[in-house]
Design a protein around this motif. Structure first.
Motif, PDB file in Angstrom:
ATOM      1  N   VAL A 192       0.908  -1.071  -0.020  1.00 18.47           N
ATOM      2  CA  VAL A 192      -0.011   0.155  -0.025  1.00 18.47           C
ATOM      3  C   VAL A 192       0.913   1.243  -0.075  1.00 18.47           C
ATOM      4  CG1 VAL A 192      -2.015   1.017   1.190  1.00 18.47           C
ATOM      5  CG2 VAL A 192      -1.602  -1.428   1.328  1.00 18.47           C
ATOM      6  N   SER A 241       3.263   1.332  -3.562  1.00 22.68           N
ATOM      7  CA  SER A 241       2.918   1.580  -4.862  1.00 22.68           C
ATOM      8  C   SER A 241       2.885   3.307  -5.018  1.00 22.68           C
ATOM      9  CB  SER A 241       1.708   0.959  -4.986  1.00 22.68           C
ATOM     10  OG  SER A 241       0.646   1.187  -3.948  1.00 22.68           O
ATOM     11  N   HIS A 271      -4.602   3.436  -4.812  1.00 23.71           N
ATOM     12  CA  HIS A 271      -4.308   3.427  -3.365  1.00 23.71           C
ATOM     13  C   HIS A 271      -5.632   3.221  -2.440  1.00 23.71           C
ATOM     14  CE1 HIS A 271      -3.256   5.241   0.790  1.00 23.71           C
ATOM     15  NE2 HIS A 271      -2.069   4.789   0.486  1.00 23.71           N
ATOM     16  N   LEU A 310      -6.117  -0.524  -2.890  1.00 20.38           N
ATOM     17  CA  LEU A 310      -5.620  -1.259  -1.940  1.00 20.38           C
ATOM     18  C   LEU A 310      -6.239  -1.235  -0.236  1.00 20.38           C
ATOM     19  CD1 LEU A 310      -2.275  -0.597  -3.429  1.00 20.38           C
ATOM     20  CD2 LEU A 310      -3.305  -2.843  -3.414  1.00 20.38           C
ATOM     21  N   SER A 311      -6.262   0.167  -0.125  1.00 21.96           N
ATOM     22  CA  SER A 311      -6.684   0.388   1.425  1.00 21.96           C
ATOM     23  C   SER A 311      -8.137  -0.303   1.611  1.00 21.96           C
ATOM     24  CB  SER A 311      -6.933   1.932   1.623  1.00 21.96           C
ATOM     25  OG  SER A 311      -5.842   2.497   1.368  1.00 21.96           O
ATOM     26  N   LEU A 333      -9.008  -3.134   0.475  1.00 16.91           N
ATOM     27  CA  LEU A 333      -8.639  -4.492   0.348  1.00 16.91           C
ATOM     28  C   LEU A 333      -7.968  -4.748   1.813  1.00 16.91           C
ATOM     29  CD1 LEU A 333      -7.280  -5.430  -3.260  1.00 16.91           C
ATOM     30  CD2 LEU A 333      -9.435  -6.438  -2.122  1.00 16.91           C
ATOM     31  N   SER A 346      -6.933   7.608   2.506  1.00 18.62           N
ATOM     32  CA  SER A 346      -7.082   7.267   0.829  1.00 18.62           C
ATOM     33  C   SER A 346      -8.079   7.889   0.189  1.00 18.62           C
ATOM     34  CB  SER A 346      -7.214   5.626   0.923  1.00 18.62           C
ATOM     35  OG  SER A 346      -6.536   5.032   0.051  1.00 18.62           O
TER      36      SER A 346
END
Lengths: 473, 213
Positions: free
Chosen positions: A5, A8, A35, A38-39, A41, A69
């Motif tokens: 996270v 990237s 981002h 991903l956050s 997730l 995010s």
């Protein structure tokens, strides 16, 4: 794979330094979206970190991560519109620094090792310094110099505090990893004197970064000189990151049974910040500085609430989330006002309601929300902080708090009315494109919705963060 | 008692006095470079069992604290070619006297603390305290922006000295991260210094007073 996270945006940030502007702008939004995905997730799956001794997924970290995010994604959309109408000369440095800034802040939310936390927070200072100097004026240079020097010296104090905590392990003959989670587990065996000293230094150090008075002097300068998207990031999420350092150290103090000591200091710094903010807001002449002082006030309330504990700690957590959403929206709006009127002075503005109606809606909504009027979240947060303080019997300090809040509301309302309704002959140099107002609307709406309906998973996370500092109902 | 360590640390204390007395920036930078070198070799002689990684890290610290950071600042001066005075707010003689008082006070204060790992050397804690306060003093008592950065570096040296006794526990990768942060911070400060010089034609912080309430 939690590390991905923050890795990237780091990679895209480094790339952004070397690519032309027509590629840099989409990269900013793309990274923001990536981002956010991903956050979410991380939030849903709660994966194990690769380096367990350095990083961990904690409830308070996840809350901050999600806020960062969401904010960054919306701010990046605004930034596209902002960059088109403002003339920023070295745009690749701006985009690159924004992304590196995002990466370092994400690292703060995920770090568990005390020293890694320090490294990440110091790195946020370094990544954001070029953002403040974006306009290349002598005043912005002064703001950058103040920011880097005051914050570096302040954060050096936090490093000393972290070292003192390792001494407390040494004196207490504790053999554990130097991470917040491990130390909280063995807190009772740490040497109380060194632990207290460590907490005091960490509070002063990270408090400098968080904008607690009397170490706040860099904050109004940096927030007013930075371009508005950067100010929104500084105020909305950077201050939260510094607070996270204090929050986690406070957790160790509470586990060690030294909660009275840490609570008292936190309440003291909180009250001083609110008082300082109220004196400066009353006679403020620039609207971006006004917003900056309002951030100091809100950080004061959050520190105060954390110190009170119980209901107050829950209120502080609510204030933290809603302040991020609302204040970043206000700073973006202030960017529109600056582009429209071409001046930071309140007296040069006026008739916002007629001249820039869509910006006006965002501005006035933001003003109502940040002043703690219902139905926005700050209202509920402040209410809980005040109720918590009454419940704990801090009658004198809560009186001071309420009186200062009234003064701040009066000062802020006065200035907001002048900006919105005073007569003004200025010609507006900005057409209000959709992407210059929608991000603010979304932020305010998110705050509004969260007052009436909190998703269960969010509520559970807030509660587990709050109960870890002995808060809750 | 640990004679070699105490001897080395007394050199650090001397460097504090020198830094308070020096009026010229190149001299002050040399003192800081010397201090950086001496502070970084303390872990080598303090008597921890050194691993290969530990020695490598100490050498890296030596390179960065003793050579890279001072050179960064030195090039910042060279490029901007400023008047090379430190522009004191507190005079040099008074500063040296304050420095002496500070060292005595640090000795007295440090006796009241007791921590097993610190008692490895009599002078370790007093030196660390003296460096911290001396760095603060330079930050407040000099108007020259470069002297202020040097004060910050001195503070960092002091914190490193406290932290170094725990290098047994601390992981080198973390220590290295801290060092890189400090280095990057100083580099950014050097860039800002050059910009200040270009914009104001001086590095006197009295010029940086427009932003205030």
């Amino acid at each position: 794979m939690v590390e991905f996270v923050f890795l990237s945006p780091f990679v895209t940030g480094v790339i952004a330094f070397f690519i032309p502007r027509h590629l840099g702008r989409p990269l900013l939004v793309f990274t923001g979206a990536l981002h956010l995905v991903l956050s979410v997730l991380v939030w849903l799956r709660q994966p194990e970190p690769l380096f367990k001794s350095y990083f961990a997924v904690t409830p308070e970290g996840m809350l901050s991560l999600l806020v960062i995010s969401l904010l960054f994604f919306l701010i990046s959309i605004y930034t596209i519109g902002y960059l088109k109408v403002s003339d920023i000369k070295s745009e690749h440095i701006f985009t690159g620094s924004m992304l590196l800034f995002l990466s370092t802040m994400t690292m703060v939310t995920l770090s568990d090792h005390i020293m890694v936390m320090w490294i990440a927070i110091e790195a946020t200072t370094l990544a954001s310094a070029p953002l403040i100097y974006t306009h290349r004026t002598s005043v912005s240079l002064e703001a950058t110099w103040k920011y880097v020097l005051i914050c570096s010296v302040g954060i050096a104090m936090a490093l000393l505090g972290s070292v003192l905590i390792t001494i407390s392990m040494d004196v207490g003959n504790v053999d554990a990893p130097v991470s917040f989670s491990a130390l909280t587990a063995v807190a009772t065996r740490l040497d109380p004197m060194w632990l207290k000293a460590g907490f005091a230094f960490i509070l002063v150090g990270y408090g400098t970064k968080m904008g607690l008075a009397p170490m706040h002097t860099w904050l109004p300068d940096a927030h007013s000189e930075a371009p508005s998207p950067a100010s929104a990031l500084l105020s909305g999420v950077l201050l939260n990151c510094a607070y996270l350092g204090i929050f986690k150290t406070n957790k160790i103090m509470l586990a060690a049974g030294l909660g009275d000591f840490s609570g008292l200091i936190l309440m003291g710094f909180g009250l001083i910040s609110i008082l300082a903010a109220s004196t400066f807001i009353l006679k403020q002449t620039e609207y971006k500085r006004l917003l900056a002082y309002s951030s100091i006030e809100n950080m004061g309330i959050i520190a105060f609430g954390t110190g009170v504990g119980g209901l107050g700690a829950y209120g502080a957590m609510l204030c933290l989330i809603h302040h991020s959403l609302i204040k970043s929206s206000l700073f973006l709006t202030s960017g529109n006002i600056l582009l429209g009127y071409g001046s930071r002075l309140i007296e040069k503005t006026g008739s916002l309601a007629n001249r820039m109606p869509r910006t006006f809606v965002a501005f006035f909504g933001g003003f109502t929300a940040i002043s703690g009027l219902p139905p926005f979240g700050i209202f509920i947060g402040e209410l809980f902080v005040i109720l918590g303080a009454f419940k704990a019997g801090h009658y004198i300090s809560v009186t001071v708090l309420v009186v200062s809040l009234c003064a701040i509301f009066a000062g802020f309302a006065n200035q907001a009315m002048r900006i919105s309704f005073n007569m003004s002959e200025v010609t507006i140099g900005l057409t209000e494109k959709a992407n210059l107002v929608w991000p603010q609307y979304v932020l305010l709406l998110t705050s509004l919705v969260l007052c009436f309906w909190i998703p269960d998973t969010l509520y559970q996370t807030i509660m587990s963060a709050v109960t870890s500092v002995e808060g809750g109902f | 008692m640990n004679i070699p360590v105490d001897l080395t640390l007394s050199l650090v204390l001397l460097s504090v006095l020198f830094s308070f007395g020096s009026s010229r920036l190149p001299g002050l930078i040399k003192v800081i470079a010397f201090q950086g070198v001496v502070v970084s070799i303390v872990p080598l002689i303090i008597g921890h069992d050194m691993t290969a990684g530990g020695i490598l890290f100490t050498l890296a610290t030596l390179m960065i604290r003793g050579i890279v950071i001072p050179f960064c600042i030195y090039f910042a001066i060279k490029k901007v070619a400023i008047r090379r005075e430190v522009e004191p707010i507190v005079g040099y003689h008074a500063s040296v006297l304050a420095g002496l008082g500070l060292i005595v006070a640090a000795m007295v204060v440090s006796h009241r603390f007791n921590a097993p790992s610190i008692s490895a050397s009599v002078l370790l804690l007093p030196t660390a305290i003296a460096l911290l306060v001396a760095g603060m003093f330079l930050l407040m008592a000099r108007r020259n922006a470069i002297a202020m950065v040097l004060g910050y570096i001195m503070m960092e040296n002091g914190i490193y000295l406290v932290g170094t006794t725990f290098s047994v526990r601390a992981l080198h990768i973390v220590e290295f991260g801290i060092l890189l942060d400090v280095l990057a911070g100083v580099m950014i400060m050097a860039v800002i210094l050059q910009n200040i010089k270009q914009t104001f034609d001086d590095v006197d912080t009295a010029l940086l007073r427009t932003l205030k309430e």
